[in-house]
Design a protein around this motif. Structure first.
Motif, PDB file in Angstrom:
ATOM      1  N   ASN A  78       0.619  -1.053   0.169  1.00 51.42           N
ATOM      2  CA  ASN A  78      -0.038  -0.066   0.027  1.00 51.42           C
ATOM      3  C   ASN A  78       0.812   0.889  -0.596  1.00 51.42           C
ATOM      4  O   ASN A  78       0.898   2.032   0.842  1.00 51.42           O
ATOM      5  CB  ASN A  78      -1.156   0.127   1.454  1.00 51.42           C
ATOM      6  N   LYS A  79       1.631   1.874  -1.169  1.00 47.53           N
ATOM      7  CA  LYS A  79       2.266   2.554  -1.442  1.00 47.53           C
ATOM      8  C   LYS A  79       1.756   3.537  -1.579  1.00 47.53           C
ATOM      9  O   LYS A  79       0.786   4.166  -1.852  1.00 47.53           O
ATOM     10  CB  LYS A  79       3.539   2.690  -2.541  1.00 47.53           C
ATOM     11  N   LEU A  80       2.078   5.096  -1.024  1.00 42.30           N
ATOM     12  CA  LEU A  80       1.708   6.351  -0.418  1.00 42.30           C
ATOM     13  C   LEU A  80       2.213   7.289  -1.934  1.00 42.30           C
ATOM     14  O   LEU A  80       3.191   6.674  -2.478  1.00 42.30           O
ATOM     15  CB  LEU A  80       2.545   6.640   0.615  1.00 42.30           C
ATOM     16  N   LYS A  81       1.165   7.897  -2.595  1.00 37.36           N
ATOM     17  CA  LYS A  81       1.537   8.387  -3.345  1.00 37.36           C
ATOM     18  C   LYS A  81       1.477   9.766  -3.607  1.00 37.36           C
ATOM     19  O   LYS A  81       2.851  10.527  -3.995  1.00 37.36           O
ATOM     20  CB  LYS A  81       0.533   7.932  -4.832  1.00 37.36           C
ATOM     21  N   ASP A  82       0.476  10.032  -2.657  1.00 40.25           N
ATOM     22  CA  ASP A  82       0.049  11.556  -2.914  1.00 40.25           C
ATOM     23  C   ASP A  82       0.995  12.167  -1.813  1.00 40.25           C
ATOM     24  O   ASP A  82       1.175  12.269  -0.640  1.00 40.25           O
ATOM     25  CB  ASP A  82      -1.588  12.189  -2.267  1.00 40.25           C
ATOM     26  N   GLU A  93      -0.674  12.681   1.309  1.00 37.26           N
ATOM     27  CA  GLU A  93      -1.123  10.920   2.593  1.00 37.26           C
ATOM     28  C   GLU A  93       0.725  11.310   2.876  1.00 37.26           C
ATOM     29  O   GLU A  93       0.619  10.249   4.209  1.00 37.26           O
ATOM     30  CB  GLU A  93      -1.093  10.036   1.683  1.00 37.26           C
ATOM     31  N   VAL A  94       1.911  11.376   2.331  1.00 35.24           N
ATOM     32  CA  VAL A  94       2.622  11.121   3.190  1.00 35.24           C
ATOM     33  C   VAL A  94       2.849  11.977   4.368  1.00 35.24           C
ATOM     34  O   VAL A  94       3.318  11.491   5.356  1.00 35.24           O
ATOM     35  CB  VAL A  94       4.191  11.895   2.083  1.00 35.24           C
ATOM     36  N   GLU A 154       1.048  13.138   6.555  1.00 34.13           N
ATOM     37  CA  GLU A 154      -0.335  12.223   7.306  1.00 34.13           C
ATOM     38  C   GLU A 154      -0.135  11.256   7.736  1.00 34.13           C
ATOM     39  O   GLU A 154       0.059  11.508   9.113  1.00 34.13           O
ATOM     40  CB  GLU A 154      -1.646  11.296   6.791  1.00 34.13           C
ATOM     41  N   PHE A 155       1.292  10.556   7.358  1.00 35.20           N
ATOM     42  CA  PHE A 155       1.938   9.561   7.223  1.00 35.20           C
ATOM     43  C   PHE A 155       2.966  10.416   8.507  1.00 35.20           C
ATOM     44  O   PHE A 155       3.624   9.635   9.516  1.00 35.20           O
ATOM     45  CB  PHE A 155       2.612   8.954   6.609  1.00 35.20           C
ATOM     46  N   LEU A 156       3.754  11.066   8.144  1.00 33.20           N
ATOM     47  CA  LEU A 156       4.117  11.845   9.547  1.00 33.20           C
ATOM     48  C   LEU A 156       4.070  12.246  10.846  1.00 33.20           C
ATOM     49  O   LEU A 156       4.168  12.070  11.565  1.00 33.20           O
ATOM     50  CB  LEU A 156       4.999  13.135   8.823  1.00 33.20           C
ATOM     51  N   TYR A 157       2.845  12.811  10.193  1.00 28.70           N
ATOM     52  CA  TYR A 157       1.970  13.778  11.856  1.00 28.70           C
ATOM     53  C   TYR A 157       1.484  12.187  12.320  1.00 28.70           C
ATOM     54  O   TYR A 157       1.544  11.976  13.881  1.00 28.70           O
ATOM     55  CB  TYR A 157       0.037  13.573  11.236  1.00 28.70           C
ATOM     56  N   GLN A 158       1.090  10.850  11.984  1.00 29.97           N
ATOM     57  CA  GLN A 158       0.815   9.783  12.613  1.00 29.97           C
ATOM     58  C   GLN A 158       2.200   8.956  13.556  1.00 29.97           C
ATOM     59  O   GLN A 158       2.435   8.538  14.340  1.00 29.97           O
ATOM     60  CB  GLN A 158       0.076   8.561  11.566  1.00 29.97           C
ATOM     61  N   GLU A 159       3.343   9.038  12.718  1.00 30.10           N
ATOM     62  CA  GLU A 159       4.819   8.269  13.301  1.00 30.10           C
ATOM     63  C   GLU A 159       4.726   8.724  14.008  1.00 30.10           C
ATOM     64  O   GLU A 159       5.803   8.716  15.408  1.00 30.10           O
ATOM     65  CB  GLU A 159       5.679   8.484  12.129  1.00 30.10           C
ATOM     66  N   PHE A 160       5.228  10.705  13.889  1.00 29.16           N
ATOM     67  CA  PHE A 160       5.696  11.092  14.586  1.00 29.16           C
ATOM     68  C   PHE A 160       5.062  11.948  14.807  1.00 29.16           C
ATOM     69  O   PHE A 160       5.068  13.139  15.202  1.00 29.16           O
ATOM     70  CB  PHE A 160       7.036  11.888  13.983  1.00 29.16           C
ATOM     71  N   PRO A 161       3.948  11.819  16.465  1.00 35.49           N
ATOM     72  CA  PRO A 161       3.430  12.960  16.530  1.00 35.49           C
ATOM     73  C   PRO A 161       3.775  14.132  17.248  1.00 35.49           C
ATOM     74  O   PRO A 161       3.121  14.770  17.649  1.00 35.49           O
ATOM     75  CB  PRO A 161       1.878  12.222  17.316  1.00 35.49           C
ATOM     76  N   GLN A 165      10.084  11.016  -1.186  1.00 29.31           N
ATOM     77  CA  GLN A 165       8.805  11.229  -0.835  1.00 29.31           C
ATOM     78  C   GLN A 165       8.837  11.799   0.396  1.00 29.31           C
ATOM     79  O   GLN A 165       8.317  13.105   0.791  1.00 29.31           O
ATOM     80  CB  GLN A 165       7.784  10.014  -0.588  1.00 29.31           C
ATOM     81  N   VAL A 166       9.320  11.819   1.342  1.00 28.43           N
ATOM     82  CA  VAL A 166       9.980  12.050   3.051  1.00 28.43           C
ATOM     83  C   VAL A 166       9.904  13.711   2.943  1.00 28.43           C
ATOM     84  O   VAL A 166       9.844  14.373   3.575  1.00 28.43           O
ATOM     85  CB  VAL A 166      10.679  11.868   3.920  1.00 28.43           C
ATOM     86  N   ARG A 167      11.237  13.635   1.810  1.00 30.59           N
ATOM     87  CA  ARG A 167      12.481  14.693   1.444  1.00 30.59           C
ATOM     88  C   ARG A 167      10.842  16.005   0.605  1.00 30.59           C
ATOM     89  O   ARG A 167      11.047  17.244   1.262  1.00 30.59           O
ATOM     90  CB  ARG A 167      13.386  14.113  -0.117  1.00 30.59           C
ATOM     91  N   GLN A 168      10.042  15.793   0.087  1.00 31.43           N
ATOM     92  CA  GLN A 168       8.858  16.470  -0.825  1.00 31.43           C
ATOM     93  C   GLN A 168       8.109  17.099   0.473  1.00 31.43           C
ATOM     94  O   GLN A 168       7.969  18.356   0.368  1.00 31.43           O
ATOM     95  CB  GLN A 168       8.260  15.425  -1.836  1.00 31.43           C
ATOM     96  N   ALA A 169       7.655  15.987   1.241  1.00 29.63           N
ATOM     97  CA  ALA A 169       6.667  16.209   1.998  1.00 29.63           C
ATOM     98  C   ALA A 169       7.019  17.252   3.133  1.00 29.63           C
ATOM     99  O   ALA A 169       6.923  18.283   3.721  1.00 29.63           O
ATOM    100  CB  ALA A 169       6.559  14.824   2.994  1.00 29.63           C
TER     101      ALA A 169
END
Length: 212
Positions: free
Chosen positions: A5-9, A12-13, A15-22, A56-60
């Motif tokens: 389930n690779k994130l593309k938008d 969404e990336v 949101e991933f950072l918000y959840q992983e590193f709140p 993707q992390v760099r772009q986010a």
């Protein structure tokens, strides 16, 4: 065969950072300046992740750190934080000045775009009705020469030697007409990734790097 389930938008990336590193990444309230070099810390934490890539992390990060709320946080906060929300190094005055400048430039561009979007056909039509063709042609405004562009400032800066284009080296990177302090985070053939003093990730070329 199972698919990942690779994130593309980019959102969404984020949101991933918000959840992983709140404790580190906030959507609105509680935003604080990020530790310098935080991209490297994130890359280590997500090593092997099938959801997001380092690119993707760099772009986010670029989007997160260019947000007005984040830039305002840099100008108002005393310290930076790490991924776990722990207090880190002090925000230097140079970083505050750069964030303030970026904030002002971003707001000015937004105001300019809004101004350009306003319909001007009606005002133009009224102007032509009020002034005869010959009057408009001979008016001082028409005869006034175009405003000369401001001369560019010349400063003594030395290009970064090819042998110094290495990860973790501190450099100055050319962004438009400005030179901004940064740290090299990745070198990939002709592309060089740097992290600005605000925490923003930027991809550039070696010939845009200068000795600090």
């Amino acid at each position: 065969m199972e698919t990942t389930n690779k994130l593309k938008d980019i959102n969404e990336v984020l949101e991933f950072l918000y959840q992983e590193f709140p404790q580190c990444f906030k959507q609105k309230e509680g935003i604080q300046p990020l530790k310098v070099g935080i991209f490297k810390d994130i890359a280590e934490r997500i090593e092997g992740s099938e959801k997001v890539s380092k690119t993707q992390v760099r772009q986010a990060l670029r989007k997160y750190t260019s947000n007005w709320r984040y830039l305002e946080a840099v100008t108002k906060s005393e310290f930076r934080i790490d991924l776990d929300g722990n207090q880190g190094e002090k925000v230097e005055q140079e970083h505050i000045d750069h964030a303030q400048k970026a904030l002002e430039e971003s707001r000015a561009k937004m105001a300019k775009r809004k101004k350009q979007q306003r319909p001007r056909q009606d005002s133009d039509a009224k102007s032509f009705k009020k002034k005869p063709a010959h009057a408009a042609k001979n008016s001082p405004a028409a005869a006034k020469p175009a405003k000369a562009a401001a001369p560019k400032r010349s400063g003594k800066v030395e290009p970064l030697p090819a042998g110094e284009v290495k990860v973790n080296n501190k450099v100055k990177v050319k962004l438009g007409q400005a030179l901004v302090n940064a740290v090299i985070t990745e070198v990939n053939k002709d592309d060089v990734h740097v992290e600005l003093v605000t925490g923003m990730q930027v991809k550039t070329k070696a010939d845009s790097l200068y000795i600090i």
